[in-house]
Design a protein around this motif. Sequence first.
Motif, PDB file in Angstrom:
ATOM      1  N   ARG A 147     -27.220  37.091 -18.417  1.00  8.19           N
ATOM      2  CA  ARG A 147     -28.646  37.262 -18.107  1.00  8.19           C
ATOM      3  C   ARG A 147     -28.868  38.499 -17.240  1.00  8.19           C
ATOM      4  N   LEU A 148     -27.798  38.985 -16.624  1.00  6.79           N
ATOM      5  CA  LEU A 148     -27.908  40.112 -15.698  1.00  6.79           C
ATOM      6  C   LEU A 148     -27.279  41.365 -16.297  1.00  6.79           C
ATOM      7  N   ALA A 149     -27.897  42.508 -16.014  1.00  3.34           N
ATOM      8  CA  ALA A 149     -27.318  43.772 -16.455  1.00  3.34           C
ATOM      9  C   ALA A 149     -27.588  44.854 -15.415  1.00  3.34           C
ATOM     10  N   ILE A 170     -31.320  39.707 -21.781  1.00  2.00           N
ATOM     11  CA  ILE A 170     -31.188  39.948 -20.337  1.00  2.00           C
ATOM     12  C   ILE A 170     -32.528  39.674 -19.642  1.00  2.00           C
ATOM     13  N   THR A 171     -32.499  38.974 -18.496  1.00  2.20           N
ATOM     14  CA  THR A 171     -33.735  38.692 -17.757  1.00  2.20           C
ATOM     15  C   THR A 171     -33.716  39.276 -16.338  1.00  2.20           C
ATOM     16  N   ARG A 182     -40.434  49.789 -17.824  1.00  2.00           N
ATOM     17  CA  ARG A 182     -41.454  48.852 -18.306  1.00  2.00           C
ATOM     18  C   ARG A 182     -40.752  47.711 -19.027  1.00  2.00           C
ATOM     19  N   VAL A 183     -40.938  46.500 -18.521  1.00  2.00           N
ATOM     20  CA  VAL A 183     -40.276  45.328 -19.110  1.00  2.00           C
ATOM     21  C   VAL A 183     -41.291  44.197 -19.226  1.00  2.00           C
ATOM     22  N   PRO A 184     -41.021  43.231 -20.098  1.00  2.00           N
ATOM     23  CA  PRO A 184     -41.932  42.079 -20.203  1.00  2.00           C
ATOM     24  C   PRO A 184     -41.955  41.296 -18.882  1.00  2.00           C
ATOM     25  N   PRO A 185     -43.013  40.504 -18.674  1.00  5.56           N
ATOM     26  CA  PRO A 185     -43.176  39.808 -17.381  1.00  5.56           C
ATOM     27  C   PRO A 185     -42.038  38.837 -17.049  1.00  5.56           C
ATOM     28  N   HIS A 186     -41.316  38.337 -18.046  1.00  5.92           N
ATOM     29  CA  HIS A 186     -40.242  37.380 -17.725  1.00  5.92           C
ATOM     30  C   HIS A 186     -38.963  38.072 -17.252  1.00  5.92           C
ATOM     31  N   VAL A 187     -38.945  39.398 -17.264  1.00  6.13           N
ATOM     32  CA  VAL A 187     -37.749  40.141 -16.842  1.00  6.13           C
ATOM     33  C   VAL A 187     -37.969  40.722 -15.445  1.00  6.13           C
ATOM     34  N   HIS A 188     -36.992  40.518 -14.568  1.00  3.28           N
ATOM     35  CA  HIS A 188     -37.054  41.078 -13.213  1.00  3.28           C
ATOM     36  C   HIS A 188     -36.218  42.351 -13.133  1.00  3.28           C
ATOM     37  N   VAL A 189     -36.770  43.356 -12.488  1.00  2.00           N
ATOM     38  CA  VAL A 189     -36.038  44.607 -12.275  1.00  2.00           C
ATOM     39  C   VAL A 189     -35.949  44.848 -10.773  1.00  2.00           C
ATOM     40  N   ARG A 190     -34.780  45.240 -10.320  1.00  5.90           N
ATOM     41  CA  ARG A 190     -34.658  45.743  -8.951  1.00  5.90           C
ATOM     42  C   ARG A 190     -34.070  47.150  -9.043  1.00  5.90           C
TER      43      ARG A 190
ATOM     44  N   VAL B 206     -31.902  33.223 -13.719  1.00  5.03           N
ATOM     45  CA  VAL B 206     -31.622  31.850 -14.138  1.00  5.03           C
ATOM     46  C   VAL B 206     -32.902  31.018 -14.110  1.00  5.03           C
ATOM     47  N   GLU B 207     -33.696  31.164 -13.042  1.00  8.23           N
ATOM     48  CA  GLU B 207     -34.969  30.423 -12.973  1.00  8.23           C
ATOM     49  C   GLU B 207     -35.798  30.715 -14.221  1.00  8.23           C
ATOM     50  N   GLN B 208     -35.809  32.010 -14.586  1.00  8.90           N
ATOM     51  CA  GLN B 208     -36.583  32.435 -15.740  1.00  8.90           C
ATOM     52  C   GLN B 208     -36.101  31.740 -17.000  1.00  8.90           C
ATOM     53  N   SER B 209     -34.792  31.695 -17.174  1.00  5.28           N
ATOM     54  CA  SER B 209     -34.233  31.072 -18.369  1.00  5.28           C
ATOM     55  C   SER B 209     -34.548  29.587 -18.386  1.00  5.28           C
ATOM     56  N   VAL B 210     -34.468  28.933 -17.207  1.00  4.18           N
ATOM     57  CA  VAL B 210     -34.759  27.505 -17.121  1.00  4.18           C
ATOM     58  C   VAL B 210     -36.237  27.265 -17.424  1.00  4.18           C
ATOM     59  N   ALA B 211     -37.098  28.115 -16.825  1.00  5.47           N
ATOM     60  CA  ALA B 211     -38.541  27.974 -17.056  1.00  5.47           C
ATOM     61  C   ALA B 211     -38.852  28.134 -18.543  1.00  5.47           C
TER      62      ALA B 211
END
Lengths: 225, 225
Positions: A147-149, A170-171, A182-190, B206-211
Amino acid sequence: MTGTRVPTPTLERLAIYLRVLLDAQEAGIQTLSSQEIEEHSGISAAQFRKDLSYFGEFGKPGVGYSVPDLIQCIERILHLDEEQPVLLVGAGNLGAALVNYPNFKAHRLRIAAVFDNNYVKIGRPFGDLVIEDIARVKEVNAKIGARLAIIAVPAHAAQEVADMLVEAGITGILNFAPTVLRVPPHVHVRNVSILQELAVLSYHAVEQSVAYADGQATRGGKDGV
Amino acid sequence: MTGTRVPTPTLERLAIYLRVLLDAQEAGIQTLSSQEIEEHSGISAAQFRKDLSYFGEFGKPGVGYSVPDLIQCIERILHLDEEQPVLLVGAGNLGAALVNYPNFKAHRLRIAAVFDNNYVKIGRPFGDLVIEDIARVKEVNAKIGARLAIIAVPAHAAQEVADMLVEAGITGILNFAPTVLRVPPHVHVRNVSILQELAVLSYHAVEQSVAYADGQATRGGKDGV
Protein backbone atom coordinates in the motif's frame (compact mmCIF):
# COMPACT_ATOMS: atom_id res chain seq x y z
CA MET A 1 -9.49 1.88 14.90
CA THR A 2 -11.43 2.76 11.74
CA GLY A 3 -13.80 5.65 12.20
CA THR A 4 -11.93 7.28 15.07
CA ARG A 5 -9.48 9.12 12.88
CA VAL A 6 -6.22 10.01 14.60
CA PRO A 7 -5.14 13.58 13.72
CA THR A 8 -1.96 13.78 11.65
CA PRO A 9 0.07 15.79 14.21
CA THR A 10 -0.68 13.06 16.76
CA LEU A 11 0.43 10.40 14.28
CA GLU A 12 3.64 12.33 13.68
CA ARG A 13 4.37 12.42 17.39
CA LEU A 14 3.50 8.72 17.81
CA ALA A 15 6.07 7.95 15.10
CA ILE A 16 8.67 9.93 17.05
CA TYR A 17 7.85 8.15 20.33
CA LEU A 18 8.12 4.84 18.49
CA ARG A 19 11.63 5.65 17.31
CA VAL A 20 12.67 6.64 20.84
CA LEU A 21 11.15 3.44 22.25
CA LEU A 22 12.82 1.21 19.64
CA ASP A 23 16.17 2.88 20.41
CA ALA A 24 15.57 2.22 24.11
CA GLN A 25 14.65 -1.39 23.42
CA GLU A 26 17.82 -1.88 21.42
CA ALA A 27 19.77 -0.45 24.36
CA GLY A 28 18.11 -3.02 26.66
CA ILE A 29 15.99 -0.44 28.52
CA GLN A 30 12.71 -1.86 29.87
CA THR A 31 10.93 1.26 31.19
CA LEU A 32 11.03 4.97 30.44
CA SER A 33 9.56 7.92 32.33
CA SER A 34 7.68 10.59 30.38
CA GLN A 35 10.56 12.90 31.34
CA GLU A 36 13.05 10.59 29.64
CA ILE A 37 10.81 10.42 26.58
CA GLU A 38 10.76 14.22 26.51
CA GLU A 39 14.55 14.28 26.63
CA HIS A 40 14.95 11.89 23.70
CA SER A 41 11.98 13.01 21.57
CA GLY A 42 12.06 16.77 22.05
CA ILE A 43 8.30 16.59 22.77
CA SER A 44 7.12 17.69 26.21
CA ALA A 45 6.22 15.07 28.79
CA ALA A 46 2.79 16.71 29.14
CA GLN A 47 2.12 16.36 25.41
CA PHE A 48 3.29 12.75 25.50
CA ARG A 49 0.90 11.90 28.36
CA LYS A 50 -1.92 13.68 26.56
CA ASP A 51 -1.26 11.81 23.31
CA LEU A 52 -1.27 8.48 25.08
CA SER A 53 -4.43 9.21 27.06
CA TYR A 54 -6.15 9.31 23.69
CA PHE A 55 -5.58 5.56 23.33
CA GLY A 56 -6.14 4.30 26.88
CA GLU A 57 -4.29 3.85 30.15
CA PHE A 58 -0.52 3.47 30.11
CA GLY A 59 2.34 3.76 32.54
CA LYS A 60 2.58 3.09 36.28
CA PRO A 61 3.19 5.90 38.79
CA GLY A 62 6.79 5.81 39.98
CA VAL A 63 7.69 3.04 37.53
CA GLY A 64 7.21 4.67 34.15
CA TYR A 65 6.13 3.22 30.85
CA SER A 66 6.88 -0.32 29.79
CA VAL A 67 8.96 -0.02 26.61
CA PRO A 68 7.75 -3.26 24.97
CA ASP A 69 4.08 -2.58 25.84
CA LEU A 70 4.20 0.92 24.48
CA ILE A 71 5.98 -0.21 21.30
CA GLN A 72 3.28 -2.81 20.75
CA CYS A 73 0.52 -0.26 21.28
CA ILE A 74 1.97 2.40 18.97
CA GLU A 75 2.79 -0.19 16.31
CA ARG A 76 -0.82 -1.36 16.41
CA ILE A 77 -2.14 2.18 16.04
CA LEU A 78 0.19 2.93 13.12
CA HIS A 79 -0.43 -0.48 11.53
CA LEU A 80 3.23 -1.32 11.87
CA ASP A 81 2.48 -4.46 13.90
CA GLU A 82 2.78 -6.50 10.71
CA GLU A 83 5.47 -6.07 8.11
CA GLN A 84 4.54 -3.44 5.55
CA PRO A 85 6.00 -3.91 2.09
CA VAL A 86 7.03 -0.68 0.37
CA LEU A 87 7.61 -0.11 -3.35
CA LEU A 88 10.52 2.12 -4.33
CA VAL A 89 10.50 3.92 -7.66
CA GLY A 90 13.79 5.40 -8.83
CA ALA A 91 17.04 3.46 -8.75
CA GLY A 92 19.33 6.48 -8.50
CA ASN A 93 21.50 7.74 -5.65
CA LEU A 94 18.54 8.55 -3.44
CA GLY A 95 17.01 5.13 -4.16
CA ALA A 96 20.34 3.54 -3.22
CA ALA A 97 20.38 5.46 0.05
CA LEU A 98 16.83 4.26 0.80
CA VAL A 99 17.33 0.64 -0.16
CA ASN A 100 20.39 0.49 2.10
CA TYR A 101 18.78 2.43 4.94
CA PRO A 102 19.35 0.27 8.03
CA ASN A 103 16.44 1.58 10.10
CA PHE A 104 13.46 0.33 8.09
CA LYS A 105 13.58 -3.13 9.59
CA ALA A 106 12.96 -2.06 13.19
CA HIS A 107 9.81 -0.32 11.92
CA ARG A 108 8.70 -3.48 10.07
CA LEU A 109 8.98 -1.62 6.79
CA ARG A 110 10.56 -3.55 3.93
CA ILE A 111 11.38 -2.30 0.48
CA ALA A 112 9.86 -5.18 -1.44
CA ALA A 113 10.54 -4.07 -5.01
CA VAL A 114 12.43 -1.35 -6.85
CA PHE A 115 11.43 0.10 -10.21
CA ASP A 116 12.96 2.36 -12.83
CA ASN A 117 12.21 3.23 -16.45
CA ASN A 118 15.84 3.21 -17.57
CA TYR A 119 16.47 0.11 -19.67
CA VAL A 120 20.15 0.21 -18.75
CA LYS A 121 19.16 -0.23 -15.10
CA ILE A 122 16.27 -2.71 -15.41
CA GLY A 123 17.40 -6.25 -14.54
CA ARG A 124 20.40 -5.07 -12.55
CA PRO A 125 20.83 -5.83 -8.84
CA PHE A 126 20.00 -3.04 -6.38
CA GLY A 127 20.69 -3.87 -2.76
CA ASP A 128 19.14 -7.33 -2.33
CA LEU A 129 16.64 -6.66 -5.14
CA VAL A 130 16.63 -6.59 -8.91
CA ILE A 131 15.46 -3.40 -10.64
CA GLU A 132 12.13 -3.95 -12.38
CA ASP A 133 10.44 -2.06 -15.19
CA ILE A 134 8.06 0.59 -13.83
CA ALA A 135 5.68 -0.39 -16.66
CA ARG A 136 5.17 -3.69 -14.77
CA VAL A 137 4.40 -2.12 -11.37
CA LYS A 138 0.72 -3.12 -11.33
CA GLU A 139 1.51 -6.72 -12.23
CA VAL A 140 4.33 -6.93 -9.66
CA ASN A 141 2.25 -5.36 -6.89
CA ALA A 142 -0.63 -7.75 -7.54
CA LYS A 143 1.66 -10.31 -5.85
CA ILE A 144 3.24 -8.04 -3.21
CA GLY A 145 0.09 -6.17 -2.16
CA ALA A 146 2.00 -3.07 -1.00
CA ARG A 147 0.00 0.00 0.00
CA LEU A 148 3.03 2.24 0.48
CA ALA A 149 5.46 3.55 -2.12
CA ILE A 150 8.38 5.96 -2.28
CA ILE A 151 8.90 8.18 -5.31
CA ALA A 152 12.58 9.01 -5.81
CA VAL A 153 12.56 10.11 -9.45
CA PRO A 154 13.14 13.53 -11.07
CA ALA A 155 10.28 16.05 -10.79
CA HIS A 156 9.24 15.78 -14.44
CA ALA A 157 8.59 12.04 -14.13
CA ALA A 158 6.90 12.04 -10.71
CA GLN A 159 3.25 12.58 -11.73
CA GLU A 160 3.29 9.74 -14.24
CA VAL A 161 4.85 7.45 -11.64
CA ALA A 162 2.22 8.50 -9.08
CA ASP A 163 -0.57 7.66 -11.53
CA MET A 164 0.91 4.20 -12.12
CA LEU A 165 1.29 3.59 -8.39
CA VAL A 166 -2.33 4.56 -7.69
CA GLU A 167 -3.41 2.24 -10.50
CA ALA A 168 -1.34 -0.51 -8.83
CA GLY A 169 -3.25 -0.11 -5.55
CA ILE A 170 -0.91 2.18 -3.62
CA THR A 171 -2.71 4.42 -1.08
CA GLY A 172 0.27 6.12 0.61
CA ILE A 173 3.09 7.87 -1.26
CA LEU A 174 6.26 9.38 0.17
CA ASN A 175 7.35 11.84 -2.50
CA PHE A 176 10.93 13.11 -2.76
CA ALA A 177 10.40 14.82 -6.13
CA PRO A 178 10.09 18.62 -5.86
CA THR A 179 6.62 18.78 -7.39
CA VAL A 180 3.00 18.67 -6.25
CA LEU A 181 1.37 15.32 -7.07
CA ARG A 182 -2.29 15.11 -8.05
CA VAL A 183 -3.84 11.95 -6.62
CA PRO A 184 -7.37 10.73 -5.89
CA PRO A 185 -8.78 11.62 -2.45
CA HIS A 186 -8.23 8.11 -1.05
CA VAL A 187 -4.46 8.39 -1.58
CA HIS A 188 -2.24 10.16 0.96
CA VAL A 189 0.95 11.90 -0.12
CA ARG A 190 3.69 13.18 2.14
CA ASN A 191 6.39 15.31 0.58
CA VAL A 192 10.02 15.48 1.59
CA SER A 193 11.32 18.69 0.13
CA ILE A 194 15.01 19.21 0.71
CA LEU A 195 14.97 22.59 -1.05
CA GLN A 196 12.05 23.82 1.01
CA GLU A 197 13.75 22.80 4.25
CA LEU A 198 16.98 24.52 3.24
CA ALA A 199 15.12 27.65 2.13
CA VAL A 200 13.46 27.93 5.55
CA LEU A 201 16.81 27.34 7.26
CA SER A 202 18.41 29.94 5.00
CA TYR A 203 16.05 32.59 6.36
CA HIS A 204 16.67 31.63 9.98
CA ALA A 205 20.42 31.18 9.58
CA VAL A 206 20.97 34.61 8.05
CA GLU A 207 18.50 36.42 10.34
CA GLN A 208 20.33 34.81 13.23
CA SER A 209 23.71 36.00 12.00
CA VAL A 210 22.36 39.52 11.40
CA ALA A 211 20.75 39.62 14.85
CA TYR A 212 24.04 38.48 16.33
CA ALA A 213 26.01 41.13 14.38
CA ASP A 214 23.46 43.76 15.48
CA GLY A 215 23.98 42.67 19.06
CA GLN A 216 27.75 42.93 18.65
CA ALA A 217 27.46 46.35 17.04
CA THR A 218 25.17 47.58 19.81
CA ARG A 219 27.53 46.25 22.44
CA GLY A 220 30.31 48.08 20.62
CA GLY A 221 28.35 51.34 20.84
CA LYS A 222 27.48 51.55 17.14
CA ASP A 223 24.00 51.71 15.64
CA GLY A 224 22.48 48.41 14.70
CA VAL A 225 22.08 48.21 10.92
CA MET B 1 13.83 42.29 7.56
CA THR B 2 15.42 41.72 10.98
CA GLY B 3 13.03 42.17 13.85
CA THR B 4 9.88 41.40 11.86
CA ARG B 5 10.14 37.65 12.20
CA VAL B 6 8.34 35.73 9.45
CA PRO B 7 6.42 32.76 10.92
CA THR B 8 7.78 29.35 9.89
CA PRO B 9 4.60 28.15 8.12
CA THR B 10 4.75 31.30 5.97
CA LEU B 11 8.40 30.61 5.18
CA GLU B 12 7.50 27.04 4.21
CA ARG B 13 4.85 28.29 1.80
CA LEU B 14 7.19 30.96 0.37
CA ALA B 15 9.68 28.19 -0.39
CA ILE B 16 6.95 26.27 -2.25
CA TYR B 17 5.93 29.36 -4.26
CA LEU B 18 9.58 29.92 -5.11
CA ARG B 19 9.88 26.42 -6.56
CA VAL B 20 6.72 26.92 -8.63
CA LEU B 21 8.01 30.29 -9.87
CA LEU B 22 11.44 28.92 -10.76
CA ASP B 23 9.78 26.06 -12.68
CA ALA B 24 7.64 28.63 -14.53
CA GLN B 25 10.70 30.75 -15.29
CA GLU B 26 12.51 27.72 -16.69
CA ALA B 27 9.47 27.06 -18.89
CA GLY B 28 9.68 30.64 -20.20
CA ILE B 29 6.48 31.81 -18.42
CA GLN B 30 6.48 35.53 -17.53
CA THR B 31 3.29 35.91 -15.46
CA LEU B 32 1.18 33.61 -13.29
CA SER B 33 -2.27 34.12 -11.81
CA SER B 34 -2.88 33.20 -8.17
CA GLN B 35 -5.14 30.44 -9.54
CA GLU B 36 -2.25 28.98 -11.53
CA ILE B 37 -0.04 29.18 -8.48
CA GLU B 38 -2.71 27.28 -6.52
CA GLU B 39 -2.76 24.60 -9.18
CA HIS B 40 1.00 24.08 -9.11
CA SER B 41 1.64 24.61 -5.40
CA GLY B 42 -1.37 22.89 -3.85
CA ILE B 43 -1.82 26.04 -1.69
CA SER B 44 -5.03 28.01 -2.11
CA ALA B 45 -4.99 31.23 -4.14
CA ALA B 46 -6.45 33.05 -1.11
CA GLN B 47 -3.63 31.87 1.14
CA PHE B 48 -1.08 32.87 -1.51
CA ARG B 49 -2.50 36.40 -1.75
CA LYS B 50 -2.58 36.66 2.05
CA ASP B 51 1.05 35.52 2.35
CA LEU B 52 2.20 38.06 -0.22
CA SER B 53 0.24 40.93 1.32
CA TYR B 54 2.50 40.46 4.34
CA PHE B 55 5.42 41.75 2.25
CA GLY B 56 3.85 44.51 0.16
CA GLU B 57 1.90 44.99 -3.05
CA PHE B 58 2.27 42.45 -5.83
CA GLY B 59 0.42 41.46 -8.96
CA LYS B 60 -1.69 43.45 -11.38
CA PRO B 61 -5.45 42.84 -11.74
CA GLY B 62 -6.16 40.87 -14.92
CA VAL B 63 -2.45 40.42 -15.64
CA GLY B 64 -1.28 38.31 -12.75
CA TYR B 65 2.04 38.18 -10.97
CA SER B 66 5.34 38.90 -12.67
CA VAL B 67 7.38 35.70 -12.32
CA PRO B 68 10.84 37.37 -12.22
CA ASP B 69 9.69 40.11 -9.79
CA LEU B 70 8.12 37.61 -7.43
CA ILE B 71 11.18 35.33 -7.57
CA GLN B 72 13.40 38.27 -6.68
CA CYS B 73 11.13 39.26 -3.80
CA ILE B 74 10.87 35.79 -2.28
CA GLU B 75 14.59 35.17 -2.73
CA ARG B 76 15.29 38.37 -0.86
CA ILE B 77 13.01 37.38 2.00
CA LEU B 78 14.55 33.92 2.27
CA HIS B 79 18.11 35.27 1.85
CA LEU B 80 18.54 33.23 -1.29
CA ASP B 81 19.35 36.32 -3.38
CA GLU B 82 23.04 35.56 -2.89
CA GLU B 83 24.60 32.15 -3.19
CA GLN B 84 24.49 30.25 0.09
CA PRO B 85 27.27 27.74 0.64
CA VAL B 86 26.18 24.55 2.42
CA LEU B 87 28.36 22.03 4.24
CA LEU B 88 27.51 18.36 3.82
CA VAL B 89 28.54 15.84 6.47
CA GLY B 90 28.35 12.18 5.51
CA ALA B 91 29.76 10.85 2.24
CA GLY B 92 27.46 7.83 1.99
CA ASN B 93 24.61 7.05 -0.40
CA LEU B 94 22.43 9.87 0.90
CA GLY B 95 25.35 12.29 0.68
CA ALA B 96 25.91 11.17 -2.93
CA ALA B 97 22.25 11.79 -3.73
CA LEU B 98 22.53 15.28 -2.23
CA VAL B 99 25.81 16.25 -3.87
CA ASN B 100 24.40 15.25 -7.26
CA TYR B 101 20.99 16.84 -6.67
CA PRO B 102 20.39 19.03 -9.71
CA ASN B 103 17.95 21.47 -8.12
CA PHE B 104 20.20 23.23 -5.62
CA LYS B 105 21.63 25.61 -8.17
CA ALA B 106 18.33 27.28 -9.10
CA HIS B 107 17.92 28.05 -5.38
CA ARG B 108 21.44 29.48 -5.20
CA LEU B 109 22.41 26.78 -2.77
CA ARG B 110 25.80 25.20 -3.32
CA ILE B 111 27.34 22.29 -1.47
CA ALA B 112 30.70 23.87 -0.82
CA ALA B 113 32.41 21.08 1.12
CA VAL B 114 31.78 17.49 2.11
CA PHE B 115 33.07 15.83 5.27
CA ASP B 116 33.31 12.34 6.68
CA ASN B 117 35.18 10.66 9.53
CA ASN B 118 36.07 7.52 7.59
CA TYR B 119 39.77 7.57 6.75
CA VAL B 120 39.14 5.34 3.73
CA LYS B 121 36.89 8.06 2.28
CA ILE B 122 38.83 11.21 3.24
CA GLY B 123 40.76 12.58 0.26
CA ARG B 124 38.60 10.80 -2.30
CA PRO B 125 36.56 12.70 -4.91
CA PHE B 126 32.83 13.11 -4.25
CA GLY B 127 30.91 14.79 -7.06
CA ASP B 128 33.07 17.84 -7.85
CA LEU B 129 34.48 17.93 -4.33
CA VAL B 130 37.06 16.04 -2.31
CA ILE B 131 35.96 14.45 0.98
CA GLU B 132 37.50 16.27 3.93
CA ASP B 133 38.09 15.17 7.50
CA ILE B 134 35.19 16.23 9.76
CA ALA B 135 37.81 17.03 12.41
CA ARG B 136 38.86 19.94 10.18
CA VAL B 137 35.35 21.39 9.69
CA LYS B 138 35.97 24.54 11.76
CA GLU B 139 39.18 25.32 9.91
CA VAL B 140 37.59 24.67 6.49
CA ASN B 141 34.50 26.73 7.26
CA ALA B 142 36.61 29.66 8.44
CA LYS B 143 37.31 30.11 4.71
CA ILE B 144 33.87 29.17 3.33
CA GLY B 145 31.74 31.02 5.88
CA ALA B 146 28.74 28.68 5.46
CA ARG B 147 25.81 29.08 7.82
CA LEU B 148 23.92 26.02 6.58
CA ALA B 149 24.83 22.36 6.88
CA ILE B 150 23.28 18.99 6.13
CA ILE B 151 23.81 16.03 8.44
CA ALA B 152 23.64 12.74 6.53
CA VAL B 153 25.39 10.44 9.00
CA PRO B 154 24.07 7.53 11.11
CA ALA B 155 22.02 8.45 14.18
CA HIS B 156 24.74 7.54 16.69
CA ALA B 157 27.19 10.03 15.15
CA ALA B 158 24.77 12.91 14.54
CA GLN B 159 25.03 14.76 17.87
CA GLU B 160 28.81 14.89 17.78
CA VAL B 161 28.67 16.20 14.20
CA ALA B 162 26.09 18.82 15.20
CA ASP B 163 28.35 20.03 18.03
CA MET B 164 31.26 20.38 15.62
CA LEU B 165 29.11 22.26 13.09
CA VAL B 166 27.86 24.71 15.72
CA GLU B 167 31.47 25.25 16.81
CA ALA B 168 32.30 25.95 13.14
CA GLY B 169 29.71 28.75 12.94
CA ILE B 170 26.74 26.87 11.43
CA THR B 171 23.34 28.30 12.45
CA GLY B 172 21.00 26.14 10.32
CA ILE B 173 21.10 22.33 10.21
CA LEU B 174 19.09 20.02 7.99
CA ASN B 175 19.20 16.70 9.85
CA PHE B 176 18.54 13.39 8.10
CA ALA B 177 19.65 11.27 11.07
CA PRO B 178 16.75 9.74 13.01
CA THR B 179 17.62 11.39 16.30
CA VAL B 180 16.85 14.61 18.18
CA LEU B 181 19.78 17.02 18.10
CA ARG B 182 20.57 19.27 21.06
CA VAL B 183 21.79 22.65 19.83
CA PRO B 184 22.11 26.15 21.32
CA PRO B 185 19.03 28.42 20.94
CA HIS B 186 20.57 30.45 18.09
CA VAL B 187 20.81 27.34 15.89
CA HIS B 188 17.82 26.12 13.88
CA VAL B 189 17.37 22.45 13.07
CA ARG B 190 14.93 20.94 10.61
CA ASN B 191 14.54 17.18 10.60
CA VAL B 192 13.79 15.00 7.60
CA SER B 193 12.54 11.74 9.06
CA ILE B 194 11.84 9.13 6.44
CA LEU B 195 10.65 6.63 9.04
CA GLN B 196 8.26 9.12 10.59
CA GLU B 197 6.76 9.99 7.20
CA LEU B 198 6.30 6.32 6.33
CA ALA B 199 4.79 5.54 9.74
CA VAL B 200 2.17 8.28 9.24
CA LEU B 201 1.48 7.01 5.73
CA SER B 202 1.20 3.47 7.05
CA TYR B 203 -1.68 4.51 9.29
CA HIS B 204 -3.50 6.33 6.49
CA ALA B 205 -2.84 3.68 3.86
CA VAL B 206 -4.22 0.85 5.95
CA GLU B 207 -7.16 2.86 7.33
CA GLN B 208 -7.97 3.78 3.75
CA SER B 209 -7.92 0.18 2.61
CA VAL B 210 -10.09 -0.88 5.56
CA ALA B 211 -12.53 1.98 4.93
CA TYR B 212 -12.68 0.97 1.29
CA ALA B 213 -13.30 -2.69 2.20
CA ASP B 214 -16.03 -1.56 4.65
CA GLY B 215 -17.65 0.45 1.91
CA GLN B 216 -17.53 -2.52 -0.44
CA ALA B 217 -19.00 -4.79 2.23
CA THR B 218 -21.80 -2.32 2.97
CA ARG B 219 -22.61 -1.97 -0.70
CA GLY B 220 -22.67 -5.77 -0.86
CA GLY B 221 -25.28 -5.81 1.91
CA LYS B 222 -22.98 -7.28 4.57
CA ASP B 223 -22.10 -5.71 7.90
CA GLY B 224 -19.01 -3.52 7.92
CA VAL B 225 -16.28 -5.23 9.95
